[in-house]
Design a protein around this motif. Structure first.
Motif, PDB file in Angstrom:
ATOM      1  N   VAL A 245    -103.695 -83.880  49.792  1.00 12.10           N
ATOM      2  CA  VAL A 245    -105.095 -83.985  49.725  1.00 12.10           C
ATOM      3  C   VAL A 245    -106.141 -83.279  50.658  1.00 12.10           C
ATOM      4  O   VAL A 245    -106.985 -82.839  50.072  1.00 12.10           O
ATOM      5  N   LEU A 246    -105.540 -83.145  51.928  1.00 13.60           N
ATOM      6  CA  LEU A 246    -106.531 -82.345  52.811  1.00 13.60           C
ATOM      7  C   LEU A 246    -106.453 -81.016  52.424  1.00 13.60           C
ATOM      8  O   LEU A 246    -107.393 -80.294  52.689  1.00 13.60           O
ATOM      9  N   ASP A 247    -105.610 -80.391  51.654  1.00  9.03           N
ATOM     10  CA  ASP A 247    -105.559 -79.021  51.479  1.00  9.03           C
ATOM     11  C   ASP A 247    -106.066 -78.689  50.098  1.00  9.03           C
ATOM     12  O   ASP A 247    -106.492 -77.560  49.869  1.00  9.03           O
ATOM     13  N   GLN A 253    -107.332 -75.672  42.145  1.00  6.49           N
ATOM     14  CA  GLN A 253    -106.238 -76.396  41.955  1.00  6.49           C
ATOM     15  C   GLN A 253    -106.634 -77.583  40.955  1.00  6.49           C
ATOM     16  O   GLN A 253    -105.830 -78.434  40.706  1.00  6.49           O
ATOM     17  N   VAL A 254    -108.017 -77.696  40.322  1.00 12.69           N
ATOM     18  CA  VAL A 254    -108.246 -78.459  39.529  1.00 12.69           C
ATOM     19  C   VAL A 254    -108.729 -77.933  38.154  1.00 12.69           C
ATOM     20  O   VAL A 254    -109.430 -77.121  38.239  1.00 12.69           O
ATOM     21  N   ARG A 255    -107.932 -78.212  37.145  1.00 20.10           N
ATOM     22  CA  ARG A 255    -108.249 -77.378  35.711  1.00 20.10           C
ATOM     23  C   ARG A 255    -107.458 -78.288  34.781  1.00 20.10           C
ATOM     24  O   ARG A 255    -106.317 -78.886  34.918  1.00 20.10           O
ATOM     25  N   ASP A 256    -107.992 -78.274  33.676  1.00 18.07           N
ATOM     26  CA  ASP A 256    -107.581 -78.806  32.339  1.00 18.07           C
ATOM     27  C   ASP A 256    -107.144 -80.427  32.582  1.00 18.07           C
ATOM     28  O   ASP A 256    -106.193 -80.845  32.214  1.00 18.07           O
ATOM     29  N   GLY A 257    -107.990 -80.996  33.312  1.00 17.32           N
ATOM     30  CA  GLY A 257    -107.827 -82.511  33.318  1.00 17.32           C
ATOM     31  C   GLY A 257    -106.742 -82.790  34.386  1.00 17.32           C
ATOM     32  O   GLY A 257    -106.101 -83.870  34.186  1.00 17.32           O
ATOM     33  N   LEU A 258    -105.991 -81.675  35.105  1.00 13.41           N
ATOM     34  CA  LEU A 258    -105.188 -82.112  36.159  1.00 13.41           C
ATOM     35  C   LEU A 258    -105.395 -81.567  37.430  1.00 13.41           C
ATOM     36  O   LEU A 258    -106.038 -80.614  37.591  1.00 13.41           O
ATOM     37  N   ILE A 259    -104.851 -82.399  38.439  1.00  9.40           N
ATOM     38  CA  ILE A 259    -104.916 -81.928  39.785  1.00  9.40           C
ATOM     39  C   ILE A 259    -103.370 -81.224  40.164  1.00  9.40           C
ATOM     40  O   ILE A 259    -102.456 -81.971  40.257  1.00  9.40           O
ATOM     41  N   HIS A 260    -103.357 -79.858  40.374  1.00  5.81           N
ATOM     42  CA  HIS A 260    -102.210 -79.324  40.686  1.00  5.81           C
ATOM     43  C   HIS A 260    -102.113 -79.273  42.542  1.00  5.81           C
ATOM     44  O   HIS A 260    -102.806 -78.314  43.081  1.00  5.81           O
ATOM     45  N   PHE A 261    -101.546 -80.318  42.909  1.00  6.36           N
ATOM     46  CA  PHE A 261    -101.674 -80.437  44.434  1.00  6.36           C
ATOM     47  C   PHE A 261    -100.752 -79.034  45.103  1.00  6.36           C
ATOM     48  O   PHE A 261    -101.277 -79.173  46.432  1.00  6.36           O
ATOM     49  N   ARG A 266     -98.503 -71.012  46.776  1.00  8.89           N
ATOM     50  CA  ARG A 266     -97.726 -71.817  47.872  1.00  8.89           C
ATOM     51  C   ARG A 266     -96.197 -72.285  47.429  1.00  8.89           C
ATOM     52  O   ARG A 266     -96.036 -72.858  46.390  1.00  8.89           O
ATOM     53  N   GLN A 267     -95.308 -71.992  48.231  1.00  9.32           N
ATOM     54  CA  GLN A 267     -93.857 -72.312  47.933  1.00  9.32           C
ATOM     55  C   GLN A 267     -93.695 -74.015  48.003  1.00  9.32           C
ATOM     56  O   GLN A 267     -94.054 -74.385  49.005  1.00  9.32           O
ATOM     57  N   GLN A 268     -93.081 -74.304  47.138  1.00  3.79           N
ATOM     58  CA  GLN A 268     -92.583 -75.982  47.148  1.00  3.79           C
ATOM     59  C   GLN A 268     -91.651 -76.093  48.290  1.00  3.79           C
ATOM     60  O   GLN A 268     -90.771 -75.240  48.632  1.00  3.79           O
ATOM     61  N   THR A 269     -91.784 -77.251  49.043  1.00  2.00           N
ATOM     62  CA  THR A 269     -90.907 -77.570  50.095  1.00  2.00           C
ATOM     63  C   THR A 269     -90.256 -78.957  49.717  1.00  2.00           C
ATOM     64  O   THR A 269     -90.324 -79.387  48.452  1.00  2.00           O
ATOM     65  N   LYS A 270     -89.155 -79.492  50.460  1.00  2.00           N
ATOM     66  CA  LYS A 270     -88.674 -80.833  50.268  1.00  2.00           C
ATOM     67  C   LYS A 270     -89.600 -81.624  50.020  1.00  2.00           C
ATOM     68  O   LYS A 270     -89.410 -82.644  49.345  1.00  2.00           O
ATOM     69  N   LYS A 271     -90.764 -81.490  50.656  1.00  2.37           N
ATOM     70  CA  LYS A 271     -91.904 -82.422  50.297  1.00  2.37           C
ATOM     71  C   LYS A 271     -92.913 -82.043  49.249  1.00  2.37           C
ATOM     72  O   LYS A 271     -93.784 -81.584  49.528  1.00  2.37           O
ATOM     73  N   ARG A 272     -92.291 -82.060  48.128  1.00  2.00           N
ATOM     74  CA  ARG A 272     -92.921 -81.612  46.817  1.00  2.00           C
ATOM     75  C   ARG A 272     -94.219 -82.203  46.712  1.00  2.00           C
ATOM     76  O   ARG A 272     -94.418 -83.572  46.967  1.00  2.00           O
ATOM     77  N   ARG A 273     -95.118 -81.362  46.108  1.00  2.00           N
ATOM     78  CA  ARG A 273     -96.572 -81.564  45.774  1.00  2.00           C
ATOM     79  C   ARG A 273     -96.580 -81.695  44.148  1.00  2.00           C
ATOM     80  O   ARG A 273     -96.361 -80.706  43.622  1.00  2.00           O
ATOM     81  N   ILE A 275     -98.256 -82.469  40.352  1.00  2.00           N
ATOM     82  CA  ILE A 275     -99.374 -82.365  39.339  1.00  2.00           C
ATOM     83  C   ILE A 275     -99.707 -83.637  38.583  1.00  2.00           C
ATOM     84  O   ILE A 275     -98.720 -84.240  38.032  1.00  2.00           O
ATOM     85  N   VAL A 276    -100.818 -84.184  38.781  1.00  2.00           N
ATOM     86  CA  VAL A 276    -101.482 -85.519  38.517  1.00  2.00           C
ATOM     87  C   VAL A 276    -102.540 -85.457  37.570  1.00  2.00           C
ATOM     88  O   VAL A 276    -103.488 -84.739  38.010  1.00  2.00           O
ATOM     89  N   PRO A 277    -102.744 -86.153  36.290  1.00  2.00           N
ATOM     90  CA  PRO A 277    -103.915 -86.377  35.617  1.00  2.00           C
ATOM     91  C   PRO A 277    -104.911 -86.838  36.429  1.00  2.00           C
ATOM     92  O   PRO A 277    -104.670 -87.654  37.112  1.00  2.00           O
ATOM     93  N   ILE A 278    -106.267 -86.459  35.911  1.00  2.00           N
ATOM     94  CA  ILE A 278    -107.329 -87.080  36.986  1.00  2.00           C
ATOM     95  C   ILE A 278    -107.865 -88.143  35.846  1.00  2.00           C
ATOM     96  O   ILE A 278    -107.995 -88.311  34.786  1.00  2.00           O
ATOM     97  N   CYS A 279    -107.748 -89.239  36.826  1.00  2.00           N
ATOM     98  CA  CYS A 279    -108.057 -90.578  36.034  1.00  2.00           C
ATOM     99  C   CYS A 279    -109.627 -90.720  35.924  1.00  2.00           C
ATOM    100  O   CYS A 279    -110.489 -89.870  36.595  1.00  2.00           O
TER     101      CYS A 279
END
Length: 446
Positions: A245-247, A253-261, A266-273, A275-279
């Protein structure tokens, strides 16, 4: 008076164990209730070395037990004044490995490098006591690290009244630098570093709906804390990780009604980020301004007119502002010192106070909002798989992980649960709703 000794009648550090990190230490001026960072510099006028001091404007605590805010400030000062290693040469001294690891890995890559810097400071103090006791002949090398030494450190921290979870974090400040050095061929092998025993159950705090309402109202009431309001809205609407959220950059990162965290590139790490729909409740807040989602408003005053104006600035840390918001919302308790006694602050005479006041600290942390979201979604019957997906935990199957966000039904029950939660918040406050007046405060019309 010896060169470098702070010249103040309030200085009573002689014979007291001061809190040190590298060449820097904390000094408490009691008459001003103020902590300062001190260090020596060599004189150029023949007067020998002298002491430099940097006031922190932080009060409370005592010489032997500085407040946490002062310790964090010392760690930040230490990190910012280190020189990077010029060449990746092999090192066998543990203290040097720790310093290199803080500079080259923790500071640029970890979400909270100050926490690890504090852990390193505890190890340096422990090593010094081990040398004084004759159990170490000098600065420890990698060969000196064994289970017996680590267990003595655990016992040493237990005697200081520290919890098992804090000791575990301190232990990571030794284990991680050793593993980091081994992976880079700086040492032949990394010794085993045992974890602390009897860590205890995690103490996860979860906010009630009433507390969420109080937090949002307190965050919105002051402009320099309204970024905490935006942070809470996103966290409670998405179940995302604090760092994500801070990044978050809304333009990228916000497009088509989705937040691509996970940001592009950026390469995914073990602490995956995730993709969540925007409520629906969150959607208008994300349109207020461009760029980074979390921007605090720095107050300026026009020299000619005397009128205040505000500058939006991205921020990578909300720890202090979040704590102050919790205190303002009444979600707090009185701080305790190292002996478990309540901490009192001197009266502020400029404000007309005549008696000491309790030092208050907020309950929970920014990550508590993530625990709260998960708890509320479970309470509302959202499927476990959807809660885990929004949280960024791995699903099963490559196709599911890569393409499930393209399905029309993606996380629909999670979003329904979030909107149900916001409906309950709405019975207590309207601080979560963006209306015309709130939009005007941001100098934008939505």
């Amino acid at each position: 008076m010896p060169a470098g000794q702070p010249r103040s009648r309030a200085t009573k550090n002689v014979g007291s164990k001061r809190h040190e990190l590298g060449a820097y230490w904390l000094w408490y001026r009691a008459d001003r209730d103020d902590w300062a960072i001190c260090w020596y510099v060599d004189g150029t006028d023949g007067r020998g070395r002298r002491t430099c001091r940097k006031s922190l404007g932080i009060g409370g605590g005592n010489t032997g037990q500085p407040p946490k805010a002062a310790q964090d400030a010392l760690a930040e000062h230490y990190l910012s004044n280190q020189k990077p290693v010029e060449a990746p040469i092999a090192q066998v001294y543990v203290e040097k490995l720790m310093a290199d690891w803080l500079i080259e890995h923790a500071q640029p890559n970890l979400a909270d490098p100050v926490r690890y810097a504090n852990g390193v400071a505890h190890w340096l103090q422990f090593f010094a006591e081990e040398r004084s006791a004759g159990r170490l002949s000098g600065p420890p090398t990698v060969a000196d690290i064994n289970s017996a030494l680590v267990e003595r450190f655990h016992a040493w921290r237990v005697q200081q009244g520290v919890s098992g979870h804090t000791i575990a974090r301190d232990t990571a400040a030794l284990r991680q630098p050793l593993n980091w050095a081994w992976k880079r061929n700086m040492i032949a092998s990394a010794p085993f570093v045992p974890d602390v025993k009897n860590k205890g159950e995690p103490r996860d705090v979860v906010y009630s709906v009433e507390q969420v309402a109080q937090l949002l109202e307190a965050a919105w009431s002051l402009r320099d804390r309204q970024h905490i309001h935006m942070f809470a809205m996103i966290m409670l609407s998405t179940n995302a990780r604090v760092e994500a959220v801070l990044d978050l950059d809304k333009d990228k990162q916000v497009r088509d009604g989705l937040i691509h965290f996970n940001a592009p590139g950026r390469q995914q790490t073990k602490k995956r980020r995730s993709i969540v729909p925007i409520c629906p409740t969150l959607a208008p807040w994300l349109e207020l301004y461009q760029g980074r989602a979390i921007q605090w408003q720095k107050r300026h005053v026009d020299r000619d007119t005397g009128e205040p104006w505000f500058e939006y600035l991205p921020t990578d840390s909300i720890k202090n502002a979040f704590n102050k918001t919790l205190v303002a919302a009444g979600i707090c308790q009185q701080a305790l010192d190292g002996d478990g006694k309540p901490v009192w602050l001197p009266p502020r005479h400029k404000l007309g106070e005549t008696v000491p006041r309790p030092k208050l600290i907020g309950l929970g942390s920014p990550n508590t909002l993530r625990h709260t979201t998960s708890t509320e979604m479970h309470r509302r019957g959202v499927p476990e798989a959807q809660i885990e997906t929004a949280a960024g935990h791995r699903g099963t199957g490559t196709n599911n992980r890569h393409y499930r966000h393209l399905r029309p039904e993606y996380l629909t029950q999670f979003i329904d649960g979030v909107e149900s939660f916001w409906a309950d918040v709405g019975k207590l406050t309207k601080a979560h709703l963006l209306d015309h007046n709130r939009a005007k405060i941001f100098h934008l019309m939505v």
